[in-house]
Design a protein around this motif. Structure first.
Motif, mmCIF file in Angstrom:
data_model
loop_
_atom_site.group_PDB
_atom_site.id
_atom_site.type_symbol
_atom_site.label_atom_id
_atom_site.label_comp_id
_atom_site.label_asym_id
_atom_site.label_seq_id
_atom_site.Cartn_x
_atom_site.Cartn_y
_atom_site.Cartn_z
ATOM 1 N N ILE A 285 0.701 -1.162 0.066
ATOM 2 C CA ILE A 285 -0.053 0.009 0.099
ATOM 3 C C ILE A 285 0.865 1.227 -0.093
ATOM 4 C CG2 ILE A 285 -1.755 1.036 1.031
ATOM 5 C CD1 ILE A 285 -2.727 -1.567 2.382
ATOM 6 N N ALA A 286 0.672 2.162 -1.099
ATOM 7 C CA ALA A 286 1.389 3.398 -1.148
ATOM 8 C C ALA A 286 0.422 4.631 -0.882
ATOM 9 C CB ALA A 286 1.677 3.408 -2.694
ATOM 10 N N PRO A 287 0.891 5.639 -0.578
ATOM 11 C CA PRO A 287 0.116 7.068 -0.769
ATOM 12 C C PRO A 287 -0.989 6.938 -1.843
ATOM 13 C CG PRO A 287 2.027 7.568 -0.186
ATOM 14 C CD PRO A 287 2.127 6.121 -0.699
ATOM 15 N N MET A 288 -2.297 6.745 -1.447
ATOM 16 C CA MET A 288 -3.496 6.766 -2.387
ATOM 17 C C MET A 288 -4.210 8.129 -2.790
ATOM 18 S SD MET A 288 -3.663 3.472 -3.050
ATOM 19 C CE MET A 288 -5.072 3.060 -3.559
ATOM 20 N N SER A 300 -2.171 4.414 -6.617
ATOM 21 C CA SER A 300 -1.034 5.054 -5.699
ATOM 22 C C SER A 300 -0.885 6.460 -6.473
ATOM 23 C CB SER A 300 0.026 4.039 -6.090
ATOM 24 O OG SER A 300 1.219 4.467 -5.998
ATOM 25 N N ILE A 301 -0.105 7.169 -5.823
ATOM 26 C CA ILE A 301 0.300 8.287 -6.000
ATOM 27 C C ILE A 301 1.415 8.201 -7.105
ATOM 28 C CG2 ILE A 301 2.123 8.464 -4.111
ATOM 29 C CD1 ILE A 301 0.631 11.607 -5.942
ATOM 30 N N SER A 302 1.834 7.026 -7.286
ATOM 31 C CA SER A 302 2.963 6.961 -8.348
ATOM 32 C C SER A 302 2.243 6.395 -9.724
ATOM 33 C CB SER A 302 4.050 5.993 -8.119
ATOM 34 O OG SER A 302 3.552 4.773 -7.330
ATOM 35 N N PRO A 334 0.523 11.266 -15.260
ATOM 36 C CA PRO A 334 1.142 10.879 -13.976
ATOM 37 C C PRO A 334 0.170 11.640 -12.571
ATOM 38 C CG PRO A 334 3.017 11.511 -15.009
ATOM 39 C CD PRO A 334 1.635 12.034 -15.872
ATOM 40 N N MET A 335 -0.241 10.800 -11.659
ATOM 41 C CA MET A 335 -0.977 11.657 -10.726
ATOM 42 C C MET A 335 -0.166 12.571 -10.064
ATOM 43 S SD MET A 335 -4.050 10.745 -10.777
ATOM 44 C CE MET A 335 -4.802 11.373 -9.643
#
Ligand code: SF4
Lengths: 470, 200
Positions: A285-288, A300-302, A334-335
């Protein structure tokens, strides 16, 4: 020996008043929370010539219609003024505990309930608000109801219910630094979908959940409804008991011991069967951040804005196209780097002290490039934050430090964005128009919202804080 | 509450999945008295920010005028618990909703307002929506006692409904009154709980 039971099953069985042969259950409600939208339900009760059956089991606070730049009930909109005055009048008349405007304990009902110790393990708790699922973080069976059902609870302290199914979401493993309850729940909803838990009571389990603070668990359970869940819950443990200890409405003395003995029997027993099981790996889990108009549109932010061409069917493709059009986003972007116009840190999802600390850690020593609001979830959270100097950090960084209420989560008090604005918001719904007509909402954690504020675009908070990306 | 027995009426299709109750009635209409919430009905979907009807929106097509049935998609009326989502539908003439699945709270709220939510298989619902688009103004017939829905193509499906809810709808029964009939059970529960959970 009886078969091992889930926490939900145990709480349910304990509250059955009548089981009808047709599968309907009259369920007893231990706690009823009310807000400034509850007055039509009360008016219907009075129209029947009835009073609250258990005023002692009810508590209320105004949250939706309160202004966040002052504490007066004298708001310009006559409908809202009436609602704010009605809650005071009704609670006084009915003898219901009220945390009114001007009382430091006032705040968003789903922040106030746990904070006051009204929400406790093993209870049934309802409120005329879908985010009542929040209180399940303490091991209660808590769910939102409609206004007619509110009247029904006022009149009878019971509800007719068909027993929902059960679902366990297990999140095992270690979370990376700066990954919060918000990121976990967005990852869950992205995985199972906005209808993924319809008809189910969700129990969150696993080592990553056990490791969450009470604030993190409240955030997690809060958004159960965004996965379609009837309720969400976390088994009570030492974190829960320590949190409750000393809270104003928590049991005291000999009653505390009695309550503890009961609370320890609440968790799901080993080997209990759930109707559905879902697992997630915490380490993945990454920053969402959400990109669309449903909370399931999270990544994910990436990640990059998804391409409708990749949708599994024509219907989904059409929905994605519509969402991207509303959000004014191009597939493949890209987000990380998408420009944001405004930031909102608050709501019953993310306005507790830990949320404000996380946001302040990012804001500290930096400057907001875009308007950013911080709206504490209650007067007590605000007071605590001020005692810790968080308000100073926010103010020095150019953030707006406001009075407690729902504010820009729903905007009914006038706190809305303007047409076309893109908002990084710590709230729970990125629905079309939720924060104002034509406003584009992206759901994120408090740290990610603060990161957007100080950079002017979505940015991976882990980069800002110089943390190893693991 | 008004009873619900049979209904034969024009049906309007709503294609999107996950239509939330914020779409059905935006939050800014909620604080108003009920008579002034009527116009909130799918307000921002129907009208542009200048208040002009949006083109190509099914709900603006006069051919569906007088519709009493709405045919939606997956997770219809999810999100906020606002019962106003049901009452504004009722005040705009609607009494029944057909979808593959519903938001749980909206589903419950329907029964409180004399409305019938019907779950049918996704493929069948999709087919009905297609027909309704092809034949705007076509009717659907619902018989609650028999638990059947007859589509505009004449095909009849049966649907499930909780016996308790069915009985209440057919009679237009008052739920609070029914519950008050269980007073002695409620009292017994409360006495027992007082012993077991003295801290409450
Ligand atoms: S903060 Fe938002 S979601 Fe929470 S109760 Fe208020 S309006 Fe509802």
């Amino acid at each position: 020996m009886t078969a091992p039971r889930t926490m939900f099953e145990k709480i349910w069985q304990r509250h059955v008043v009548v089981d009808r042969p047709d599968g309907y259950t009259l369920l007893y409600i231990d706690r009823h929370l009310m807000h400034d939208g509850s007055s039509p339900a009360y008016a219907r009760l009075k129209a029947r010539g009835m009073n609250l059956r258990r005023a002692d089991r009810a508590a209320a606070t105004p949250d939706h219609y309160v202004k966040t730049d002052h504490r007066s009930k004298d708001v310009p909109d006559p409908d809202h003024r009436r609602l704010l005055n009605d809650i005071t009048k009704n609670c006084n008349e009915a003898g219901v505990t009220l945390f009114d405007l001007g009382d430091v304990r006032q705040g968003i009902i789903h922040v106030v309930g746990p904070e006051q110790g009204l929400s406790q393990p093993g209870l049934t708790l309802v409120c005329g608000d879908s985010h009542t699922s929040t209180h399940g973080a303490l091991g209660a069976l808590a769910f939102g109801i409609g206004s007619s059902e509110v009247t029904h609870v006022m009149a009878t302290q019971c509800l007719w219910q068909r027993k929902p199914k059960s679902m366990r979401i297990t999140v095992d493993g270690a979370l990376h630094p700066h990954i919060t309850g918000k990121d976990i729940i967005l990852a869950i909803i992205a995985k199972i979908g906005a209808a993924g838990a319809v008809g189910h009571v969700m129990e969150y389990a696993g080592s990553a959940i056990r490791g969450l603070s009470m604030e993190g668990r409240l955030t997690l359970c809060n958004m159960s409804i965004e996965a379609g869940g009837r309720a969400g819950m976390v088994a009570p443990d030492d974190t829960t008991f320590q949190y409750l200890d000393g809270k104003p409405f928590a049991p005291k003395g000999a009653n505390w011991d009695k309550a503890m003995a009961f609370w320890k029997t609440v968790p799901t027993e080993d080997g209990a069967a759930f109707d559905r099981e879902v697992t997630l790996n915490a380490a993945e889990i990454a920053p969402m951040v959400t990109w669309g108009t449903s909370p399931e549109d999270a990544l994910s932010i990436s990640g990059r804005v998804p391409d409708p061409a990749s949708a599994p069917d024509a219907g989904k493709q059409e929905n994605m196209k519509r969402a991207l059009e509303y959000m004014d986003l191009k597939p493949g972007t890209p987000m990380d780097g998408i420009a944001v116009d405004r930031v909102f840190i608050g709501s019953c999802t993310n306005s507790r002290i830990e949320d404000l600390r996380a946001a302040a850690a990012v804001a500290k020593g930096r400057k907001a490039k875009i308007p950013a609001w911080v709206v504490a979830g209650s007067g007590l959270v605000k007071q605590q934050a001020e005692a810790e100097g968080l308000d100073r950090i926010f103010r020095e960084a150019g953030f707006d430090w406001r009075e407690p209420g729902c504010s820009m989560c729903i905007g009914v008090n006038g706190d809305t964005g303007v047409l076309g604005q893109r908002i990084a918001s710590t709230s729970n719904r990125n629905f079309i128009g939720r924060q104002g007509v034509g406003v584009r909402t992206h759901l994120v954690s408090p740290a990610m919202a603060a990161a957007a504020a100080v950079t002017g675009h979505f940015t991976d908070v882990r980069k800002l804080l110089g943390q190893d990306r693991g | 509450m008004d009873a619900f027995t049979t209904l034969k009426a024009v049906a309007v299709p709503i294609d999107q999945a996950n239509v939330d109750t914020d779409q059905i009635i935006p939050a800014r209409f909620l604080g108003r008295t009920r008579d002034r919430q009527v116009e909130g009905f799918f307000h921002d979907l129907r009208l542009d920010p200048n208040g002009r009807p949006r083109e190509g929106v099914t709900l603006n097509n006069p051919a569906y005028k007088g519709a009493k049935i709405m045919v939606g998609n997956t997770n219809f009326a999810c999100g906020s618990s606002r019962e106003n989502a049901v009452t504004t539908m009722v005040d705009n003439g609607f009494r029944s909703f057909i979808a593959p699945s519903f938001g749980d709270i909206f589903f419950n709220n329907c029964f409180q307002n004399g409305c019938l939510p019907i779950r049918l298989p996704a493929e069948r619902v999709a087919r009905i929506r297609v027909i309704l688009h092809e034949l705007p103004g076509a009717e659907i017939a619902i018989d609650l006692a028999k638990q059947t829905v007859t589509g505009p193509d004449g095909k009849t499906d049966s649907f499930e409904v909780d016996p308790f809810r069915k009985e209440m709808l057919l009679k237009g029964a008052d739920e609070v009154k029914i519950t008050l009939g269980y007073e002695s059970d409620i009292k017994r529960f409360e006495d027992k709980q007082k012993q077991e959970m003295p801290w409450l």
